[in-house]
Structure formats: C-alpha cells, structure tokens
Design a protein around this motif. Structure first.
Motif, short mmCIF file in Angstrom:
data_model
loop_
_atom_site.label_atom_id
_atom_site.label_comp_id
_atom_site.label_asym_id
_atom_site.label_seq_id
_atom_site.Cartn_x
_atom_site.Cartn_y
_atom_site.Cartn_z
N ILE A 35 0.94 -0.98 0.04
CA ILE A 35 -0.01 0.48 0.05
C ILE A 35 0.65 1.09 -0.32
N SER A 87 -6.14 1.64 4.36
CA SER A 87 -5.52 1.16 3.35
C SER A 87 -5.09 -0.53 3.97
N MET A 98 -5.90 -4.38 3.89
CA MET A 98 -4.99 -5.76 3.20
C MET A 98 -4.49 -6.33 4.18
N THR A 144 -11.22 -3.90 -3.53
CA THR A 144 -10.19 -3.47 -2.90
C THR A 144 -10.74 -1.90 -3.15
N ALA A 152 -9.19 1.19 -0.93
CA ALA A 152 -8.06 0.66 -0.28
C ALA A 152 -6.65 1.31 -1.96
N LYS A 153 -5.94 2.84 -1.22
CA LYS A 153 -4.41 2.81 -1.68
C LYS A 153 -3.10 1.78 -1.99
N THR A 154 -3.70 0.42 -3.07
CA THR A 154 -3.27 -0.61 -2.50
C THR A 154 -2.56 -1.07 -4.72
#
Length: 355
Positions: free
Chosen positions: A71, A100, A104, A191, A194-196
């Motif tokens: 992430i 995030s 994760m 997701t 999420a900043k993944t």
C-alpha cells in the motif's frame, strides 16, 4: 512544528542535490537524498531510522512480490516566501493509509511513527523542496510485506518507507479522457477504496490502450453495469452541469477517498457552490455534452491537484469542452488550494503543517 521522537540518522556521503536540475523536473524521476525506514516484527514497529536513499535487498520469496500486500500514499510539501516548509493535510494521508492497511490485512501505523518519520526526513532534506511556482516536494510513504514465505496468508513482517522527490506539474496541459465501459477498475466488496498497488496494476492495460488511441486517462465506470462514472486513473473527477458540481459518492467502497477531492468539496461548501455527491451516469454526461449544459470537468488529486479536462470520448465520439472562463470554479478552487499550500492565503481549516 517541533519533533520529539529520537530517530537515528545516517547521512549520505555524497548528496545529489548539486547535480539536480530544478528547472527541468520530470514527475517521479528525481529522488531526494534520504529515506525514512521502519520494520514491523513481533507485533511492533521497530528500528526506526533515516538513511541514504538506496536499493533494497529482497529475497525472491518475498511475500509482497507474490501476493501483492503493498500500500502507499502520496502527499506534497511546499516552501513559502519565508523559507518554511508547508505540508498539506498529512494527517488525512496517515488516516487513509491505515484504512488501506486494515483492508489489506497489514498492521496500522502509529501516528507518531508516520508523522515524526516524515517531519524529520523533510527537515533533513529541506533543501530538496523546490521554490519555483508550480513545483513541490512529492512525499511517498509505502508499506509492503517482508515475509520470505511462499504461502497465501497475511505476512507477519512488514517494512514502512518514506522517500521524497522534487516534482513539477503532473499534467502540463488539459487532459483528454475516454469513458471505459469494458474493463473494470473496482467492484463493490473489492479493494477500490484502498490505495493498494494491485488496483493500479489492474488498470495499466486498459489505460495503455486508451493512451495508444490518443487519450491521457480513462474515466472508469462501475463494474456492474458500466453505466455510472466513478473516477479516473490518477484522480477523482468532478463535473459542473447547470451550475451544480457532481462527483461520485464514497459509500460503495469502489472509489478512493481523495484528499484533494475532500478539500474541493469543503471549499465548495464554504462558497455555497451547489454540489451533489452522487453518481453521474454515462448517458447523463453524454446528454450534457450534447446540449451544452456541461460547463466544466476536472480531475482532483495530489499529483494533479486540479486537472482540467478538455476532451471526453463516449461511444466512439469525441466531445470537446468549451473554453473555461477566468472565473470558472475549477480555476477558482485551484488558485485557493495553491494559495493555502504555498502560504499566500489563509488556511481556514488548518490543513497545513509548518516545519
């Protein structure tokens, strides 16, 4: 802002600062001298340090390489006329990074580790913060799994790093976008919020096809019906139709909670600018383009800040947007955000941390 956490510092023996051409900064290519590093093991963050920016040594069985537990965040620092460093909304980035991390299956970062690591790194590398108009220091915090184990499970160990890079404008001119109705960026339950790293990896192929066709970015649509506009590849998007701003809502979990988006929404409310957080359908957007009620369209993001959209492709047809007047909302909000970030305007919402 004073720092209190004692973080060991190993300074570089050979700074790259003197060899850096600050008048010709390509976004993301020039990296500052140092990085902040912390390791997670046995249930706690340990071995906090600042050291020279350098390659990492990883085993081929590193879990992040195989299963994608990675992430990141992006934020910027600026320099005002007094030479102070101004950091924009770093607390919001810390909170979003922990959101995030939870999605994760990664450990949360204590605020002290995130903020102190960043502040002390910026203080050490303060000469890397550009002073030219439109330039800034991009800050990249990221976390990834470090177990050396081939098995599908959350890692037990992680590494957190912050490095920085001086940057110019992400987009040098208004962008052209293509509405994407085949490929999917995110679906409910996925997701998307999420900043993944995996979200961006999945977007690369369709984005490349759009670029080959002459477009800068995609306008992603929902994964179920491809009938509603969600966001763009590097930014949230907003449309002004019949005097009202429209931007996609966050409740589906398919859209990144953009910090610049949130800032624009706040300023719109401050100025009594009508705004609706709802989905704009592709057909509604097409109708507004055809009947001339779409006044402006723009992206919002840390890298882009406000990216004016000049052309939108829908159903095989390009629509060129009208020239924006000087008092257009997107011009006004960009000037206000820049004023706050560079310290030339008041900061009514306490978004700035001074160093």
């Amino acid at each position: 802002m004073k720092t209190s956490l004692a973080i060991p510092v190993h300074k570089t023996a050979s700074s790259r600062l003197a060899q850096t051409d600050f008048s010709n900064l390509v976004f993301g290519k020039t990296i500052s001298d140092h990085m902040f590093v912390a390791d997670y093991k046995n249930g706690e963050w340990t071995d906090l340090r600042i050291e020279p920016y350098a390659p990492l040594q990883l085993n081929p069985s590193n879990a992040a390489l195989h299963y994608g537990q990675s992430i990141f965040e992006g934020m910027k620092a600026y320099k005002n006329e007094e030479g102070e460093i101004l950091i924009f909304r770093a607390d919001a980035n810390w909170k979003r990074m922990n959101e995030s991390a939870e999605r994760m299956c990664m450990p949360s970062l204590p605020e002290e580790v995130f903020m102190e690591g960043m502040l002390q790194l910026l203080d050490l590398d303060r000469d890397w913060v550009p002073t030219a108009k439109g330039a800034s220091l991009y800050i990249r915090p990221f976390m990834f799994a470090t177990d050396d184990y081939i098995g599908v499970k959350p890692s037990d160990t992680y590494k957190f790093i912050i490095f920085t890079c001086p940057v110019g404008n992400y987009y040098s001119k208004p962008v052209s976008v293509k509405v994407e109705t085949k490929f999917t960026r995110a679906t409910e339950g996925g997701t998307g919020a999420a900043k993944t790293a995996g979200n961006y990896a999945a977007s690369l192929y369709p984005a490349l096809q759009a670029q080959k066709a002459g477009y800068d970015q995609l306008l992603w649509t929902d994964g179920k019906s491809h009938s509603n506009i969600e966001e763009s590849g590097t930014m949230n998007v907003m449309f002004k139709i019949n005097g009202t701003l429209i931007t996609a809502p966050l409740h589906t979990g398919t859209i990144l909670k953009g910090i610049t988006r949130n800032s624009v929404v706040q300023l719109a409310n401050d100025w009594n600018q009508p705004i609706e957080e709802r989905f704009l359908s592709v057909s509604e957007l097409k109708e507004a383009l055809e009947n001339g009620t779409l006044e402006e369209a723009f992206g919002t993001g840390t890298a882009a800040t406000i990216a004016h959209i000049a052309k939108i492709h829908i159903d095989g047809k390009d629509y060129v947007l009208p020239e924006k007047p000087a008092d257009a909302f997107s011009h006004k909000v960009l000037a206000a955000l820049d004023g706050i970030k560079y310290g030339s305007q008041k900061d009514p919402h306490n978004w700035i941390i001074k160093l």
